[in-house]
Design a protein around this motif. Structure first.
Motif, PDB file in Angstrom:
ATOM      1  N   MET A 187       0.796  -1.224   0.000  1.00  0.00           N
ATOM      2  CA  MET A 187       0.000   0.000   0.000  1.00  0.00           C
ATOM      3  C   MET A 187       0.833   1.279   0.000  1.00  0.00           C
ATOM      4  O   MET A 187       0.576   2.176  -0.813  1.00  0.00           O
ATOM      5  CB  MET A 187      -0.971  -0.001   1.178  1.00  0.00           C
ATOM      6  N   PRO A 188       1.846   1.443   0.870  1.00  0.00           N
ATOM      7  CA  PRO A 188       2.624   2.689   0.814  1.00  0.00           C
ATOM      8  C   PRO A 188       3.307   2.909  -0.534  1.00  0.00           C
ATOM      9  O   PRO A 188       3.368   4.043  -1.023  1.00  0.00           O
ATOM     10  CB  PRO A 188       3.648   2.517   1.945  1.00  0.00           C
ATOM     11  N   LYS A 207      -1.858  -2.185  -7.311  1.00  0.00           N
ATOM     12  CA  LYS A 207      -1.523  -1.920  -8.706  1.00  0.00           C
ATOM     13  C   LYS A 207      -1.949  -0.514  -9.092  1.00  0.00           C
ATOM     14  O   LYS A 207      -2.828   0.097  -8.466  1.00  0.00           O
ATOM     15  CB  LYS A 207      -2.161  -2.943  -9.642  1.00  0.00           C
ATOM     16  N   LEU A 208      -1.303  -0.036 -10.126  1.00  0.00           N
ATOM     17  CA  LEU A 208      -1.566   1.295 -10.660  1.00  0.00           C
ATOM     18  C   LEU A 208      -1.762   1.160 -12.159  1.00  0.00           C
ATOM     19  O   LEU A 208      -0.870   0.697 -12.869  1.00  0.00           O
ATOM     20  CB  LEU A 208      -0.381   2.215 -10.355  1.00  0.00           C
ATOM     21  N   GLU A 209      -2.934   1.520 -12.627  1.00  0.00           N
ATOM     22  CA  GLU A 209      -3.237   1.439 -14.050  1.00  0.00           C
ATOM     23  C   GLU A 209      -2.864   2.763 -14.720  1.00  0.00           C
ATOM     24  O   GLU A 209      -3.451   3.800 -14.422  1.00  0.00           O
ATOM     25  CB  GLU A 209      -4.716   1.138 -14.271  1.00  0.00           C
ATOM     26  N   LEU A 210      -1.886   2.714 -15.606  1.00  0.00           N
ATOM     27  CA  LEU A 210      -1.526   3.863 -16.424  1.00  0.00           C
ATOM     28  C   LEU A 210      -2.201   3.716 -17.790  1.00  0.00           C
ATOM     29  O   LEU A 210      -2.619   2.616 -18.156  1.00  0.00           O
ATOM     30  CB  LEU A 210      -0.009   3.947 -16.588  1.00  0.00           C
ATOM     31  N   VAL A 217       2.428  -3.925  -7.650  1.00  0.00           N
ATOM     32  CA  VAL A 217       3.258  -3.934  -6.446  1.00  0.00           C
ATOM     33  C   VAL A 217       2.973  -5.224  -5.695  1.00  0.00           C
ATOM     34  O   VAL A 217       1.839  -5.464  -5.273  1.00  0.00           O
ATOM     35  CB  VAL A 217       2.986  -2.711  -5.551  1.00  0.00           C
ATOM     36  N   MET A 218       3.988  -6.057  -5.548  1.00  0.00           N
ATOM     37  CA  MET A 218       3.831  -7.383  -4.956  1.00  0.00           C
ATOM     38  C   MET A 218       4.664  -7.514  -3.695  1.00  0.00           C
ATOM     39  O   MET A 218       5.726  -6.895  -3.579  1.00  0.00           O
ATOM     40  CB  MET A 218       4.264  -8.465  -5.954  1.00  0.00           C
ATOM     41  N   THR A 219       4.202  -8.333  -2.778  1.00  0.00           N
ATOM     42  CA  THR A 219       5.020  -8.685  -1.622  1.00  0.00           C
ATOM     43  C   THR A 219       6.108  -9.652  -2.086  1.00  0.00           C
ATOM     44  O   THR A 219       5.969 -10.305  -3.134  1.00  0.00           O
ATOM     45  CB  THR A 219       4.191  -9.358  -0.531  1.00  0.00           C
ATOM     46  N   PRO A 220       7.214  -9.768  -1.352  1.00  0.00           N
ATOM     47  CA  PRO A 220       8.277 -10.686  -1.781  1.00  0.00           C
ATOM     48  C   PRO A 220       7.802 -12.118  -1.984  1.00  0.00           C
ATOM     49  O   PRO A 220       8.208 -12.777  -2.950  1.00  0.00           O
ATOM     50  CB  PRO A 220       9.292 -10.584  -0.640  1.00  0.00           C
ATOM     51  N   SER A 221       6.937 -12.614  -1.094  1.00  0.00           N
ATOM     52  CA  SER A 221       6.484 -14.000  -1.222  1.00  0.00           C
ATOM     53  C   SER A 221       5.587 -14.185  -2.439  1.00  0.00           C
ATOM     54  O   SER A 221       5.695 -15.184  -3.162  1.00  0.00           O
ATOM     55  CB  SER A 221       5.751 -14.431   0.049  1.00  0.00           C
ATOM     56  N   THR A 236      13.534  -2.658   1.521  1.00  0.00           N
ATOM     57  CA  THR A 236      12.973  -1.426   0.987  1.00  0.00           C
ATOM     58  C   THR A 236      12.274  -1.718  -0.343  1.00  0.00           C
ATOM     59  O   THR A 236      12.575  -2.729  -0.992  1.00  0.00           O
ATOM     60  CB  THR A 236      14.071  -0.378   0.760  1.00  0.00           C
ATOM     61  N   PRO A 237      11.352  -0.875  -0.778  1.00  0.00           N
ATOM     62  CA  PRO A 237      10.690  -1.105  -2.065  1.00  0.00           C
ATOM     63  C   PRO A 237      11.694  -1.069  -3.215  1.00  0.00           C
ATOM     64  O   PRO A 237      12.589  -0.228  -3.244  1.00  0.00           O
ATOM     65  CB  PRO A 237       9.704   0.064  -2.164  1.00  0.00           C
ATOM     66  N   VAL A 238      11.531  -1.984  -4.165  1.00  0.00           N
ATOM     67  CA  VAL A 238      12.432  -2.058  -5.313  1.00  0.00           C
ATOM     68  C   VAL A 238      11.613  -2.334  -6.571  1.00  0.00           C
ATOM     69  O   VAL A 238      10.509  -2.882  -6.507  1.00  0.00           O
ATOM     70  CB  VAL A 238      13.487  -3.174  -5.149  1.00  0.00           C
TER      71      VAL A 238
END
Length: 288
Positions: A187-188, A207-210, A217-221, A236-238
């Protein structure tokens, strides 16, 4: 209005290695382009106007001077290379009609990564004809980002050269269908990207629709489960992966096999782990 995706920045240690790797994957790679602040690129262009930008250091003293002068583009690239390494996926770039306005938005939202940047560089097409490309950039980064960043890019002068030969790829890629970010909490990161892209209600929880692509945006798992790739361990976010749309997934796979490229079939997808010269995982999907 929600911004379009403009391009993606992929730091690399050696542009010749990047060119060879991308060519082996079936991409047409543009001639070398030099920036006036010590960096250089060899881009891969798509017919919708987007591109990926492998980026290397060409002139260390010039890059040092640019960092000292407050050049955010070179400074963030340096931080990324120090924290992550010389190979990776450092930035997502949104198109802009007014970089001054985007800079003001970023400052007001508390996400500005530093002062705007204006620059020009020569552009050469596949036949050797040249023109000048000019840009204005506005930078943003979430507080927890180290090196990784986004920026808005206003194309002040677009080169009047024929790029069609550079937009045809042997692997059948036609566009960037999706960008994948990985974050412990989606979320952040989604909220940050939404503000950076001026997306408003186009953003959802993960997710962000352009208008011309999607940023997931996914969690590592979930990232590891979805693509069969190693779990992302950075806290950190990557930015982690790029999904390319192809016309015929079987033809793409045959091209990769003929080139001896290691890959995995993951359902209807082809997944290729990051490698030197290819800073992100590359994923091919067939889209009609």
């Amino acid at each position: 209005m929600t911004r379009l995706l403009d391009h993606l920045v992929l730091p690399t240690a050696d542009l010749d290695v990047a060119r060879a790797r991308l060519a082996r994957l079936g991409f047409t790679v543009a001639p070398r382009g030099e920036h006036p602040f010590g960096t250089e690129n060899r881009c891969v262009y798509f017919s919708d106007g987007t591109f990926i930008e492998p980026l290397a250091i060409a002139d260390r003293p010039a890059a040092d001077a640019a960092v000292a002068a407050g050049n955010v583009f070179v400074a963030r690239d340096r931080i990324y290379r120090q924290d992550v390494g010389p190979e990776g996926f450092s930035a997502v770039v949104f198109g802009s009609a007014d970089a001054d306005d985007d800079h003001r938005r970023y400052v007001q939202a508390g996400i500005s990564a530093g002062p705007r940047l204006d620059f020009s560089r020569p552009f050469i097409d596949a036949s050797g004809r040249s023109d000048t490309a000019s840009f204005s950039l506005a930078f943003a980064a979430a507080r927890q980002m180290r090196g990784t960043f986004v920026f808005a890019c206003q194309r002040v002068n677009t080169p009047r050269v024929d790029r069609s030969a550079l937009e045809a790829h042997a692997n059948g890629s036609t566009r960037i269908a999706q960008v994948v970010a990985v974050a412990p909490d989606s979320m952040p990161m989604t909220d940050f990207l939404s503000v950076a892209a001026d997306a408003g209600e186009a953003a959802q929880a993960d997710k962000l629709e352009l208008p011309n692509t999607r940023i997931a945006v996914m969690t590592p798992s979930f990232y590891a489960q979805q693509f069969g790739l190693p779990r992302e361990t950075r806290e950190t976010p990557v930015f982690a992966a790029i999904v390319f749309s192809v016309r015929d997934i079987d033809a793409t796979r045959r091209h990769l096999v003929s080139g001896g490229v290691d890959h995995d079939m993951r359902g209807d997808r082809i997944v290729i782990a990051a490698a030197p010269g290819q800073g992100a995982a590359f994923i091919f999907e067939e889209h009609t």
